[in-house]
Structures are given as structure tokens and as C-alpha cells.
Design a protein around this motif. Structure first.
Motif: not given
Length: 875
Positions: A477, A545, A591, A580, A480-481
Motif C-alpha cells: 500500500v 484499504v 490485497l 489505491l 502504491r500510494l
């Protein structure tokens, strides 16, 4: 400077490494950990840079590294073992080969999208992922499937966010030569082409590319060929793009061109010709018309060809709402199938009649792809038990006179391909427990006894597994964030806070899917203060998420995404809730395993199945969901939570969402979080771990695509193949003529009189176990007793005397017809249950080649007051 032309330069592998090419081109690597680990060893850095795509890896690794590997005896041994393993997988006997004789020699499976791997981006959401999982499981089971789809040069869009959180779409150009595809060629080397005739003397030509999915070939049609005009080249430009005519051309190419591609593939390779054609949703429905054309060319008339095609066809519907079905203006369809168009020799009126909504509530001027799919298939199904029920109600107009529960649409609940979606860490834990071979078998084939061994895994091992997966998700996460914020224009100095996003010790909730309004992406935002309290709770916080794409033309969906993104941007909560962008298979595979709870809150009953929760469950993630789709079918309090619904017909939409959001907050605050943070011996949450264990042992065998494909084989493919074989040309002509005769004479069929004779009085009550003799007088007009079945239908009655939980049984004719043409039928009715009980009688068409009595949609029932004792018998 920009290149004026682009092409791929393939590496020349040293002779000892040649097997790498076959391993890379067979997509089995996408669900086979040992093969992926082998490619990772080729060059770990390049493997990461290639996104785990073996072909990209082989195209970028240096010649020096390849030369070194060719001399590495240990690597060569691993390569030889992997190549031998693939060969055994491709040629060995599997589940299908051990079944009794009579199953189809081959099945053609048509779908508009296929989600096999992120390295072949030809999917948008659940329909495509389901189709990919279907192919993979068919391969694992040895089912002789041929997949058929389209090759979209831009795939589905890539998603990013603007600084303001608005969804932006990007369409990268895909080069088939850089994908795990092979161009299908004739024996002289020329590409195989299929051609469709278009109005105005134009034509649409497509080449055929093949992806090898384990044992299953997947044929993808590509219209981007030089022979086409500019408009025709763009037919397969992108998935679910363009206007109405563009979509129609895509679906004509998929269905009609797809059958022609299958014929070419079988001719060139010797693959058995399919006996069964499976249409996965209505987009490919035109395949039935092409099969009719083939038979008409061989001398059959249209009606006989239609019967033959129907017998070997299976249609799966995935939508629970009419708005989700492709419908075209009838005039547009007529133009493409009229003079100078496709399918010459077939009357365009017959084509239009197959898709016409000529039933109460329908729009006769529209051509409905799902209606055509149902009329061209003798067997149809929904994708969960609840969805089957919804589908029977939605399409009941095609079978007038029958209650919805008798509409001939069954259900096969979807499943997911466990080897694709189970994290390697979960697989390794299972392998330590029962061995790698038995673990592979449990994931591919299923069987409860293979999953019960989870009960023997120590609590500490399960909890350590869950913590490891959560840590991996946190890392994913953050990475990707950070990339997303850079795309939104943020500088490195602004992004220090991302290092503190999410906590591997905090209860983690996942929500990821497409973003149509019925899936209610923003239900969690209904009471923002209450959500904030849950996120920041000092003793039992939660973190969430979220991921999902709105359709490019769906501005309301984009506004939902923006609304959620703006909330996640709030500095107060952004370390506890993230969105995301660019949700896809690669993200999903991190995920699902990393979440502790999978959230699903659609409007019931608008979720046909909802397989994301299944993928999460296979990794020990617990489900928190509205009772819809598969969760309605398999939910138990031992391994998850049900969000109460406020779905009364008179319920105001805002009020409903308020009530269901409040129920969600209550569940999280009072039941979910307390159980996660309730630590016992050794700091372990014993009751939570037991729910994880029950999820794996109880849901594990059920949610497998292997179970799903076995059901398709046993309940649909096998019977369809038998029906197809029974309809040789003479039998097909006979059946078509019989149907025409029955339809023409049905207006003369009637139930005249019903009598019930009993040992005791029938004054509204009777005793359990007693028998009533029914005598029914009927008129058959020009039909014979062999053309019909006269049935008694008995069951419970509700407060309005409607029959429920019915059982039907035939009555027998007695003697010759009377002088007035009436015939008498008799039979016993046993009163086998207490409480309100009733019966009726009816007449149905009957023929040995029908799949069931409802097939023609014809029924004759008694008019009011046909007899002295008909009606309720027991109170």
C-alpha cells in the motif's frame, strides 16, 4: 524524438535454455509458484522490473547472464524439472479423463473478456476474472475447453487520479508480439483470418491470436489488420468502448467470428470439434446464429437447425438487472443481417425474432442479447442460488403461464481459482501440513476431507501467517500510494507521511471492486464522524484499504470515487484509510490475503455472485457482507458477519442507506473489532483464529472454481452433449415439425373438469396419509395423448391459495376419447403433509427430446371452478 515504427526484438536463448520459451508462453506460470520462482532466479532485478512477466524478463535479460545460466548445472536441472513437470501437466490423465464415457469431446467457451494474468490485460472486472478462472480450472481438471474472446489493443483503461481526486483514464497500446500470444497461421504460414460481411459492401476481417492457458487454448480475435478500413480496424480497440454500432460489431465478431476461429483452429491442429458451446453472458450470443448458418448450408431448414443448436448450447447470465444487458435498436440489427449483411440465406425476421422483447413489459423494437441467448440455449443458469431465483423472475415473461420458480434457469454458484488467488505463504503452510501434492490437489479439485486438516494447524502458526500477510500488504500500500501521489503532482518533500500509513498490528478491512452505484462504494462515508471514531479508536482501531474503477462513461461513479478519495486525503485519517487507483489482478493478489476482513455492501439482490470475498476467504480473511450473491448462500455466524438489510419495497433510498450504514458501524464497533483485539493465551486472539479456521475448512472447498467447473460438466455440459448427439438431422427435423404442430394446435387444449374422490368427506379437511383419486376431463383438439402430459401439482398453499413447495406427478389416460372429443385422465393424490394443502392440474407439451415441460412456454390450466372439490384440502 518519437519512433516512427515499433517492433519487438526477441532474444536468442542458448540451446540449454530453450525450454524457458515454452514455460514463458504457457500461462500456467501465472498460477504455478515453482515456475515463477525459476524465472525469478534468471535475474531477480529484471524480474521485478518486468512486473513478474516471463516474456518481458526474457526480452530484457542480458546475453551475458543467459550465457552464465546456460553453464549453470544447478539451474539447468531446475529448468529440466520445470519443463518435465509442465509436460506431465499437459499430457497426463486428470479428473475429466477418469469420468464415465459420454462427456463432450470438447467445449467452446465464449466470453467478451478473460482475466488470466496482469501480463495479458484483457479484462475489466468480475466477469473477465471469472472467465479466466473457468479456463484455468478446466485446465487443472483436464476439461477439453477452447476459450474464445477478442484481443483489445488498448485492453481496459488504466486508472490514475488528478490532484482533486477525479478519476483519469489512460489507454496504453498493447503490441500482441510483446504479449504471451502466438498468431494462428495456415500451413503455408499466412495468418488465419475470419471475415464478416458488413452493409454497403464493406467487410470486417480479423486475425486469430492464441494464448495457451495450461491445457486450454484461448483464441482472441483482432480486427487491427491492414485489410480493414479505419473504422473496422478499431472494432477491437478497447473493452466496452464505443457507441451502439461499435458494440454490435464487437459482439458479432465475438460470436460469429469466434465460431469461425474455432473451426479454423480445430482444422489446423486436429483438436476435437466442440459438441457444446457455452455463452458466458449475452455478448457472444450471435454464435448461435453462426451455428444455424452452418447447418442451413449443409441442407437443414432454419427450424431444424435451431433445435440442433439449442440442444448443445449453455447460456450463463451474470446480471441481476435489465439495465446490465446489452440491447440494440432492432433497425440497427436488421441492417447488419439484412441484404448485403452477415449470414446470407437466413431470413432477417427470424434473426430479429430471437432477440425481440415480445412479452409483457418488454420493448418489441429492441433486440435483447440475453433474450437471444436464452432462446438459443436449451440450458441456462445464473451464478448463485439467489441470482438464479432473481433471473427466473427477471426472464419469466419468456415462459408465460408458469410460476417464476419453474422458469428453466438453474444456477451454478461461481468459484475462484485457488492456485491463482492463494498467497504463496498460505500454500506453504498447507504444504507443511499435508504435503505439496495434496495441497495442490485440495486447491485445484477440492473435497472437504482435504481441507479438514486445517483444524490441526496450531493457533500460533495461523496468527503468524495472518500477521505476515498484513505486513506485506502495508508495504504494498505504501509503495502504491507513493506512486499515486507522485502522479497527482506531489513532490517527495510532501510524502513523508506515507511511511506511517497503515499499521501491521491494526485490524485491516478491504473493499475493492468496480464502482457502479449498486455496489455502494461510499456507504462507509454515510456518517463520517462515526467512521472517523472507528478509524482512530484508541484501543481497537480499524484501517481500510479501498480500490476500484468507475466505467469511463459513468460520471456518477467517478463522483463516488472522488468523494472517497477526498475523505482519504484528510490528514486526520489518511494513515488509517487509503484509496489505491488502478485496481487490477496484480494489486488484488496482495490485497485479498493481506486483509483481515473483506467488506461487501451492495444493494440486495443486485450482486449476482461477488467472488472477491471468495478469494479473500481462501487466504483466511473473514467476510463482512450484505446477504447477497454467494454470501446469502453460504454465510454462517461461525466464520463471518451479515450486514442487515432494509430492502422493503416502500423503503426510501436515503433512509435505507442510513439504516444499513448504521448497522455496518455497529457490527464493526461491537462485534468485529472487539473479537480481533480480544487476546488470550500468548497474546493470541483465540476466537478470531477459530473463525479463520472455520472459514478455511467450511468455505474453502465450496468457493473453488474446480467445484464450479465440475458442476458445469456434470449438470450442463454432459447433458448438453447427450442432447446434441440425439438431434441428428432427421430427429431435429422431427422435433421442429412437432413443435410447430403443437404451437399451432395449443389454443384447442383445455382442462374441462376436475373431480376428487376420497374415502371420507372432502369438506375442507382430510387426514394425513389419506389418498384422493383425481379424475380430470381434458380437450386436446388435434393433439394426441403422446403429445402432452397431464399433471397434478400439489403442495402447500399460502394465505392467497398460491401453491408453494410443489410436487408434480403425471396422470394417466383412461380409454378412448368420448364422442365430444374429451379425454379422461386419472391418478392418486397422497396427502403427505399437514397444514394448508392444495392442488391443481395442468397440461404441458411432452416429447422425448425436450429438456423439460416448460421448454415451449405452453401450459393449459383449469379455468375458475372446474370441479366440485378442487382447491384447498387440508387446513
Amino acid at each position: 524524438m518519437k519512433a516512427i515504427r515499433r517492433f519487438s526484438v526477441r532474444p536468442v536463448l542458448p540451446e540449454p535454455l530453450r525450454p524457458l520459451q515454452e514455460l514463458a508462453r504457457n500461462l500456467r506460470w501465472s498460477w504455478h509458484p515453482e515456475t515463477r520462482e525459476l524465472f525469478q532466479c534468471v535475474d531477480p532485478e529484471e524480474w521485478r522490473a518486468a512486473g513478474g512477466d516471463p516474456l518481458r524478463l526474457l526480452g530484457s535479460v542480458s546475453a551475458g547472464r543467459l550465457a552464465a545460466l546456460a553453464e549453470d548445472r544447478r539451474f539447468r536441472r531446475r529448468l529440466a524439472a520445470a519443463a518435465d513437470d509442465l509436460q506431465d501437466y499437459l499430457t497426463g490423465r486428470r479428473w475429466y479423463q477418469e469420468q464415465p464415457e459420454g462427456l463432450p469431446a470438447a467445449v467452446a467457451y465464449f466470453s467478451p473478456e478473460f482475466g488470466i494474468t496482469a501480463a495479458l490485460p484483457q479484462y475489466s472486472g468480475g466477469l473477465g476474472i471469472l472467465a479466466g478462472d473457468h479456463l484455468k480450472s478446466a485446465s487443472d481438471l483436464g476439461v477439453p475447453l477452447v476459450g474464445v474472446g477478442l484481443l483489445y489493443r488498448h485492453g481496459y483503461f488504466r486508472q490514475s487520479l488528478s490532484r482533486e481526486g477525479w478519476q483519469q483514464e489512460h489507454y496504453p497500446l498493447l503490441d500482441p508480439n510483446e504479449l504471451p500470444l502466438t498468431l494462428l497461421r495456415e500451413s503455408d504460414g499466412t495468418p488465419v483470418g475470419v471475415t464478416l460481411a458488413l452493409p454497403g459492401g464493406r467487410s470486417l476481417r480479423a486475425y486469430v491470436w492464441k494464448a495457451q492457458v495450461g491445457r486450454v487454448p484461448l483464441l482472441l480475435l483482432d480486427s487491427d489488420v491492414e485489410d480493414n478500413g479505419a473504422g473496422e480496424r478499431d472494432v477491437t480497440d478497447r473493452l466496452y468502448g464505443g457507441g451502439s454500432e461499435h458494440r454490435l460489431l464487437q459482439e458479432m465478431l465475438l460470436g460469429i467470428g469466434g465460431v469461425r476461429a474455432v473451426r479454423a483452429y480445430c482444422r489446423l491442429t486436429g483438436h476435437p470439434e466442440p459438441e457444446v458451446f457455452h455463452t458466458n453472458e449475452g455478448h457472444a450470443g450471435f454464435l448461435g446464429l453462426e451455428r444455424i448458418r452452418e447447418l442451413v448450408e449443409q441442407g437443414a431448414d432454419f427450424d431444424a437447425a435451431l433445435e440442433c443448436v439449442r440442444a448443445g448450447a449453455v447460456f450463463t447470465t451474470h446480471t441481476p438487472v435489465p439495465a446490465g444487458i446489452d440491447r440494440f435498436d432492432g433497425a440497427l440489427v436488421a441492417r447488419h443481417f439484412g441484404e448485403g449483411g452477415e449470414l446470407p440465406g437466413i431470413d432477417v425476421d427470424r434473426v430479429l425474432a430471437l432477440g425481440r422483447e415480445d412479452y409483457p413489459g418488454g420493448e418489441p423494437g429492441l433486440f435483447n442479447m440475453a433474450v437471444m441467448g436464452l432462446r438459443l440455449a436449451q440450458r441456462a443458469n445464473g451464478v448463485s442460488t439467489l441470482h438464479g431465483q432473481v433471473s427466473r423472475e427477471m426472464f419469466a415473461g419468456l415462459w408465460p403461464g408458469f410460476d417464476a420458480e419453474e422458469v428453466p434457469i438453474t444456477s451454478v454458484t461461481n468459484g475462484v481459482h485457488a492456485p491463482t488467488w492463494v498467497a504463496p505463504e498460505v500454500f506453504r503452510l498447507g504444504a507443511r501440513q499435508i504435503g505439496a501434492g495434496r495441497t495442490e490437489d485440495a486447491l485445484a479439485v477440492g473435497g472437504k476431507q482435504r481441507w479438514d486438516t486445517v483444524a490441526d494447524i496450531p493457533d500460533a502458526d495461523i496468527w503468524e501467517l495472518r500477521r505476515t500477510l498484513r505486513e506485506q500488504l502495508v508495504e504494498e500500500v505504501r509503495e502504491r500510494l507513493r506512486a499515486s501521489w507522485r502522479e497527482r503532482g506531489a513532490g517527495t518533500a510532501e510524502l513523508g507521511w506515507i511511511d506511517g500509513v497503515l499499521d501491521p498490528e491494526v485490524l485491516t478491512i478491504g473493499f475493492a471492486r468496480r464502482v457502479p452505484s449498486y455496489k455502494r462504494l461510499t456507504l462507509m462515508l454515510r456518517d463520517r464522524e462515526r467512521l472517523t471514531e472507528l478509524l482512530l479508536h484508541p484501543e481497537g482501531p480499524v484501517q481500510i484499504v479501498v480500490a476500484g474503477k468507475a466505467h469511463p462513461a459513468d460520471d456518477s461513479g467517478k463522483r463516488l470515487v472522488q468523494e472517497l478519495v477526498r475523505f482519504t486525503d484528510d490528514p486526520r485519517v489518511r494513515h488509517r484509510i487509503v484509496f489505491l487507483p488502478d485496481y487490477g489482478m496484480a494489486m488484488a493478489q496482495k490485497l485479498y490475503p493481506g486483509c483481515d476482513v473483506w467488506l461487501n455492501n451492495p444493494l440486495r439482490p443486485l450482486e449476482a455472485c461477488g467472488t472477491s470475498g471468495m478469494k479473500a476467504a481462501l487466504n483466511g480473511c473473514l467476510n463482512l457482507s450484505v446477504l447477497d450473491g454467494w454470501w446469502d448462500e453460504w454465510y454462517e455466524p461461525d466464520f463471518g458477519w451479515a450486514i442487515p438489510t432494509a430492502d422493503g419495497a416502500a423503503m426510501d433510498e436515503d433512509r435505507r442507506d442510513d439504516l444499513e450504514a448504521a448497522a455496518l458501524y455497529d457490527l464493526l464497533a461491537q462485534r468485529v473489532a472487539p473479537r480481533f483485539y480480544d487476546r488470550g493465551t500468548g497474546g493470541l486472539p483465540g476466537r478470531w483464529i477459530e473463525m479463520v479456521r472455520r472459514t478455511l475448512t467450511t468455505l474453502g472447498p465450496k468457493v473453488l472454481a474446480g467445484r464450479m467447473v465440475r458442476e458445469y460438466v456434470e449438470r450442463l455440459y454432459g447433458p448438453a452433449a447427450e442432447a446434441q448427439r440425439a438431434l441428428e438431422p432427421l430427429a431435429a427435423r422431427e422435433l421442429a415439425a412437432w413443435k410447430a404442430r403443437v404451437r399451432g394446435a395449443w389454443h384447442q387444449v383445455a382442462v374441462d373438469h376436475v373431480e376428487a374422490v376420497s374415502d371420507g368427506p372432502l369438506n375442507g379437511t382430510a387426514e394425513l396419509g389419506s389418498t384422493v383419486s383425481l379424475r380430470v376431463s381434458v380437450r386436446l383438439g388435434e393433439l394426441d395423448p403422446s403429445d402432452v402430459e397431464v399433471q397434478a401439482v400439489a403442495g402447500r398453499v399460502d394465505h392467497s391459495d398460491r401453491l408453494t413447495r410443489t410436487v408434480a406427478f403425471p396422470l394417466k389416460p383412461t380409454g378412448a376419447p368420448g364422442l365430444d372429443g374429451r379425454r379422461l385422465y386419472e391418478g392418486p393424490l397422497t396427502l403427505d403433509r399437514t397444514g394448508p394443502f392444495g392442488y391443481t392440474v395442468r397440461i404441458l407439451p411432452s416429447h422425448r427430446l425436450l429438456a423439460g415441460g416448460t421448454e415451449l412456454g405452453l401450459v393449459a390450466t383449469p379455468p375458475e371452478a372446474t370441479g366440485e372439490a378442487a382447491g384447498v384440502l387440508m387446513r
